[in-house]
Design a protein around this motif. Structure first.
Motif, PDB file in Angstrom:
ATOM      1  N   ASN A  57       0.889  -1.254  -0.132  1.00  0.00           N
ATOM      2  CA  ASN A  57       0.059  -0.012   0.062  1.00  0.00           C
ATOM      3  C   ASN A  57       0.871   1.186   0.016  1.00  0.00           C
ATOM      4  O   ASN A  57       0.587   2.196  -0.855  1.00  0.00           O
ATOM      5  CB  ASN A  57      -0.966   0.306   1.154  1.00  0.00           C
ATOM      6  CG  ASN A  57      -0.179  -0.180   2.445  1.00  0.00           C
ATOM      7  OD1 ASN A  57       0.800  -0.779   2.462  1.00  0.00           O
ATOM      8  ND2 ASN A  57      -0.514   0.158   3.367  1.00  0.00           N
ATOM      9  N   GLU A 115      -7.593   2.840  -3.633  1.00  0.00           N
ATOM     10  CA  GLU A 115      -8.295   2.053  -2.671  1.00  0.00           C
ATOM     11  C   GLU A 115      -7.343   0.741  -2.189  1.00  0.00           C
ATOM     12  O   GLU A 115      -7.370  -0.231  -2.928  1.00  0.00           O
ATOM     13  CB  GLU A 115      -9.520   1.353  -3.307  1.00  0.00           C
ATOM     14  CG  GLU A 115     -10.633   2.300  -3.659  1.00  0.00           C
ATOM     15  CD  GLU A 115     -12.065   1.686  -4.287  1.00  0.00           C
ATOM     16  OE1 GLU A 115     -12.000   0.629  -4.362  1.00  0.00           O
ATOM     17  OE2 GLU A 115     -12.687   2.696  -4.560  1.00  0.00           O
ATOM     18  N   SER A 144      -5.119  -1.684   0.669  1.00  0.00           N
ATOM     19  CA  SER A 144      -5.361  -2.561   1.698  1.00  0.00           C
ATOM     20  C   SER A 144      -3.914  -2.728   2.129  1.00  0.00           C
ATOM     21  O   SER A 144      -2.870  -2.656   1.436  1.00  0.00           O
ATOM     22  CB  SER A 144      -5.931  -3.974   1.144  1.00  0.00           C
ATOM     23  OG  SER A 144      -7.219  -3.890   1.049  1.00  0.00           O
ATOM     24  N   ARG A 152      -6.723  -0.176  -7.200  1.00  0.00           N
ATOM     25  CA  ARG A 152      -7.259  -0.749  -6.054  1.00  0.00           C
ATOM     26  C   ARG A 152      -6.200  -2.141  -5.854  1.00  0.00           C
ATOM     27  O   ARG A 152      -5.447  -2.629  -6.556  1.00  0.00           O
ATOM     28  CB  ARG A 152      -8.472  -1.612  -6.577  1.00  0.00           C
ATOM     29  CG  ARG A 152      -9.062  -2.412  -5.383  1.00  0.00           C
ATOM     30  CD  ARG A 152     -10.491  -2.996  -5.739  1.00  0.00           C
ATOM     31  NE  ARG A 152     -11.509  -2.025  -5.757  1.00  0.00           N
ATOM     32  CZ  ARG A 152     -12.738  -2.495  -5.976  1.00  0.00           C
ATOM     33  NH1 ARG A 152     -13.072  -3.725  -6.452  1.00  0.00           N
ATOM     34  NH2 ARG A 152     -13.909  -1.615  -6.041  1.00  0.00           N
ATOM     35  N   ARG A 210      -5.928  -5.401  -3.092  1.00  0.00           N
ATOM     36  CA  ARG A 210      -6.565  -5.958  -2.329  1.00  0.00           C
ATOM     37  C   ARG A 210      -6.200  -7.495  -2.638  1.00  0.00           C
ATOM     38  O   ARG A 210      -5.474  -7.870  -3.475  1.00  0.00           O
ATOM     39  CB  ARG A 210      -8.346  -6.018  -2.702  1.00  0.00           C
ATOM     40  CG  ARG A 210      -8.651  -6.498  -4.054  1.00  0.00           C
ATOM     41  CD  ARG A 210     -10.126  -6.611  -4.054  1.00  0.00           C
ATOM     42  NE  ARG A 210     -10.414  -6.742  -5.534  1.00  0.00           N
ATOM     43  CZ  ARG A 210     -11.592  -7.151  -6.037  1.00  0.00           C
ATOM     44  NH1 ARG A 210     -12.615  -6.987  -4.926  1.00  0.00           N
ATOM     45  NH2 ARG A 210     -12.239  -7.580  -7.247  1.00  0.00           N
ATOM     46  N   ARG A 211      -6.835  -8.288  -1.388  1.00  0.00           N
ATOM     47  CA  ARG A 211      -6.258  -9.501  -1.162  1.00  0.00           C
ATOM     48  C   ARG A 211      -7.406 -10.347  -1.990  1.00  0.00           C
ATOM     49  O   ARG A 211      -8.451 -10.467  -1.480  1.00  0.00           O
ATOM     50  CB  ARG A 211      -5.925  -9.995   0.130  1.00  0.00           C
ATOM     51  CG  ARG A 211      -5.175 -11.526   0.372  1.00  0.00           C
ATOM     52  CD  ARG A 211      -5.185 -11.865   1.866  1.00  0.00           C
ATOM     53  NE  ARG A 211      -4.590 -10.988   2.529  1.00  0.00           N
ATOM     54  CZ  ARG A 211      -3.111 -10.963   3.079  1.00  0.00           C
ATOM     55  NH1 ARG A 211      -2.428 -12.108   2.232  1.00  0.00           N
ATOM     56  NH2 ARG A 211      -2.737 -10.263   3.667  1.00  0.00           N
ATOM     57  N   ARG A 212      -6.917 -11.899  -2.600  1.00  0.00           N
ATOM     58  CA  ARG A 212      -7.820 -12.891  -2.971  1.00  0.00           C
ATOM     59  C   ARG A 212      -7.114 -14.038  -2.772  1.00  0.00           C
ATOM     60  O   ARG A 212      -6.455 -14.523  -3.357  1.00  0.00           O
ATOM     61  CB  ARG A 212      -7.875 -12.682  -4.692  1.00  0.00           C
ATOM     62  CG  ARG A 212      -8.631 -11.370  -5.178  1.00  0.00           C
ATOM     63  CD  ARG A 212      -8.632 -11.458  -6.742  1.00  0.00           C
ATOM     64  NE  ARG A 212      -9.095 -10.368  -7.480  1.00  0.00           N
ATOM     65  CZ  ARG A 212      -9.373 -10.197  -8.586  1.00  0.00           C
ATOM     66  NH1 ARG A 212      -8.840 -10.958  -9.659  1.00  0.00           N
ATOM     67  NH2 ARG A 212     -10.069  -9.122  -9.044  1.00  0.00           N
ATOM     68  N   VAL A 268      -2.550 -11.736  -4.315  1.00  0.00           N
ATOM     69  CA  VAL A 268      -2.785 -10.222  -4.179  1.00  0.00           C
ATOM     70  C   VAL A 268      -3.105  -9.677  -5.857  1.00  0.00           C
ATOM     71  O   VAL A 268      -2.543 -10.058  -6.708  1.00  0.00           O
ATOM     72  CB  VAL A 268      -1.542  -9.694  -3.637  1.00  0.00           C
ATOM     73  CG1 VAL A 268      -1.593  -8.310  -3.836  1.00  0.00           C
ATOM     74  CG2 VAL A 268      -1.107 -10.027  -2.300  1.00  0.00           C
TER      75      VAL A 268
END
Length: 441
Positions: free
Chosen positions: A297, A315, A317, A350, A352-354, A358
């Protein structure tokens, strides 16, 4: 389906080699019968002669005191009193030869040679009459004359034939499934530098040889792709640099340059610098850069700091991951530049974690590109519009991103959206593990 085809192929190979083993067994058995069958017949005749010689001695000793009928009842030997015992209608040549061999054996074991005559067969096996020396009347001993057995063969021959067949099948396996494919692979390795676009090596032979051939073909394929990319890059350099260089030469030949012309010259110089940077970035790829564990981030916020804040939304994380920060930063910057150049602001980045991955998503509000053009967009020097060569764009943007993502063992994908957070996105997916150069099959 691939697993089923693989199982079918293995079963077919197993059946083929099983048939080969059976054929070699039959061949070895035939050869052993030809080579050692006669020797086994002699051994069998010697054994029979030894047993008969013992019975003849005992019978002749007892005939001096007891009648033949009593001796037959006590010993189980078949004795017949006759001057001319019954004979068969016809005696085969094989049984006659065997009878003569048995007579020679008996003559060697007894003090006097005995006469042997053919006897009628009662069980299908040839039989003989053997003359006994009796003081009162002529007596004959009836004995079977076993012939050499052709089928089923003796157990000794069967075992020797099986051992020989196993050896022959193993030699054939080494020659056909190991040695010959390895020779083809050796020949292909020796000619790798001569023709990079040659036909792949057939994936034949044992499982290990097929695996080596498959990896060799993958290596040759990667070399061919690299050679093609290098040739395309060299051609692209000549094409993309020709236009700004020609304009600079023309403008510099003018005696006086006004402000507008100087601005254009400066723009051409910036285009040349941008094109050169893209070529160098694509050629380098970032493989030599070491991986550094960093908070993604914070790294993303620093990477996009130079972008206009009113047109870029974040956005993010909190995620830590080992990456090559310079190479991956250039890849993300290329995606953002493409979003501003070909899409519509605002651009949304954006993070984010999946699950165990990542995702770095770059969204814009434009129409994006049709799905049938996604794969072509990842190829080097491919443009989906007519802007090639203008303003320092040479069609390497997405190719550079894809190249860098592959060095991180990740993948690059596209996604259409409904406006929240955008309508089109290019997504970088990285695994949640230590980044290393992938072993591309």
């Amino acid at each position: 389906m691939p697993r089923q085809r693989g199982l079918t192929r293995r079963l077919a190979r197993f059946g083929a080699w099983g048939t080969t083993l059976l054929a070699c067994w039959m061949l070895a058995l035939l050869l052993l019968q030809v080579l050692f069958g006669r020797q086994l017949e002699r051994i069998q005749t010697l054994q029979l002669g030894r047993d008969l010689a013992l019975n003849i001695r005992l019978s002749e000793l007892t005939l001096e005191r007891y009648p033949p009928s009593l001796i037959s009842e006590l010993t189980g030997l078949e004795l017949q009193v006759s001057s001319q015992p019954a004979a068969p209608d016809r005696e085969t040549q094989a049984s006659a030869q065997r009878r003569q061999e048995l007579r020679q054996v008996l003559c060697s074991r007894l003090s006097h040679c005995r006469e042997l005559r053919p006897a009628p067969s009662r069980t299908g096996t040839p039989e003989v009459w053997i003359e006994l020396f009796s003081p009162l009347e002529p007596v004959w001993l009836r004995s079977p004359l076993p012939m050499a057995r052709t089928w089923p063969p003796p157990p000794t021959l069967l075992l020797l034939a099986l051992v020989g067949a196993t050896v022959m099948t193993g030699v054939l396996y080494l020659l056909l499934d190991v040695a010959r494919p390895l020779r083809k692979l050796e020949d292909a390795v020796s000619r790798v530098g001569e023709d990079i676009n040659r036909e792949p090596v057939p994936e034949q032979g044992s499982a290990e040889v097929r695996r080596i051939s498959r990896r060799f073909n993958a290596m040759v394929r990667r070399l061919a792709e690299g050679e093609k990319e290098r040739a395309t890059m060299l051609a692209g350099i000549a094409h993309d640099l020709r236009a700004p260089l020609t304009r600079l030469q023309f403008r510099l030949s003018m005696p006086e340059l006004n402000t507008e012309e100087r601005r254009r010259c400066q723009s051409d110089l910036e285009a040349l610098e941008r094109i050169t940077g893209q070529f160098l970035l694509y050629a380098g790829g970032g493989e030599r850069e070491a991986c550094v564990a960093c908070p993604l981030n914070q790294w993303l916020a620093e990477t996009v700091a130079s972008q206009p804040k009113d047109q870029l939304l974040l956005e993010l994380s909190s995620i830590d991951l080992p990456i090559r920060p310079v190479a991956l930063g250039r890849a993300v910057s290329n995606l953002i530049d493409n979003a501003f150049s070909h899409g519509t602001a605002p651009v949304v980045v954006r993070l984010r974690r999946r699950a165990a991955e990542v995702a770095i998503e770059v969204w814009d509000q434009g129409e994006g590109m049709p799905s049938n053009a996604w794969e072509r967009a990842l190829q080097p020097f491919q443009r989906l519009d007519s802007a090639r060569g203008r303003q320092g764009h040479c069609g390497l943007g997405l190719a550079i991103v894809n190249h860098v993502v592959r060095t991180h063992a990740g993948r690059l994908s596209f996604q259409q959206g409904n406006g929240d957070p955008g309508r089109f996105a290019v997504i970088i997916t990285l695994p949640m593990q230590e980044t290393k150069t992938p072993d591309i099959p």
